[in-house]
Design a protein around this motif. Structure first.
Motif: not given
Length: 186
Positions: A28-42
């Motif tokens: 995996v080069a990178s991964a993000t998470a975001k909740l309910d359409g909010g901003a993605a975080s690493a």
């Protein structure tokens, strides 16, 4: 994820922490998470691709303490070959115990003044009102709470004198409420 309550796969829980593993084969080069359409975080991954979003991390994605209700967590990963993958996890956070509005004798079982919890009957029916789709438990018996909130127990055996009956209602997330009623058989 820790899916509490009636089903381990319904996405309804008192716990909104999430854990899992991203397996990209080539890394995996990178991964993000975001909740309910909010901003993605690493998203921080362990060497084997596993991750945990504890309650504090989920609250951070929400921009504050996560609210009760329906949510969607979007996880995105980019492998070392530049191939992107996205997965969505829909869940409902519910930390509120069901209300147990009433519990007592059915009018047809109340042989004294209606509502006084005194009866001459050896076997009675009990009626309660709580949160729809919950499960009410009395001793070894259980009853599904209807969509309108009503539930009943039939043929409950009473001994002479006071009978203290304890009902527990559990909602789909596993929250519980308990009530006791004393029925006098005389």
């Amino acid at each position: 994820a820790n899916d509490t309550g009636a089903s381990a796969a319904d996405g309804i829980s008192t716990d909104y922490a999430v854990g899992g593993k991203i397996d990209a084969g080539v890394g995996v080069a990178s991964a993000t998470a975001k909740l309910d359409g909010g901003a993605a975080s690493a998203l921080s991954l362990a060497p084997d691709g596993s991750f945990t979003l504890d309650k504090a991390a989920m609250d951070g994605l929400a921009g504050g303490k996560i609210a009760e209700g329906a949510h969607t967590l979007v996880l995105s990963a980019l492998d070392k070959n530049g191939i992107a993958t996205t997965r969505e996890l829909a869940f409902t956070y519910d930390a509120t115990a069901p209300k147990l509005a009433s519990f007592g004798l059915l009018a047809s079982s109340d042989t004294g003044t209606v509502g006084d919890n005194i009866t001459a009957a050896a076997r009675v029916g009990l009626l309660g009102v709580s949160e729809g789709a919950s499960v009410a438990t009395l001793g070894g018996a259980s009853a599904l709470v209807a969509a309108n909130g009503g539930f009943q127990f039939a043929d409950v055996v009473l001994v002479d004198g006071d009978n203290t009956l304890k009902v527990t209602v559990s909602d789909l997330a596993g929250n519980t409420a308990t009530a006791e009623v004393t029925i006098n058989r005389s």
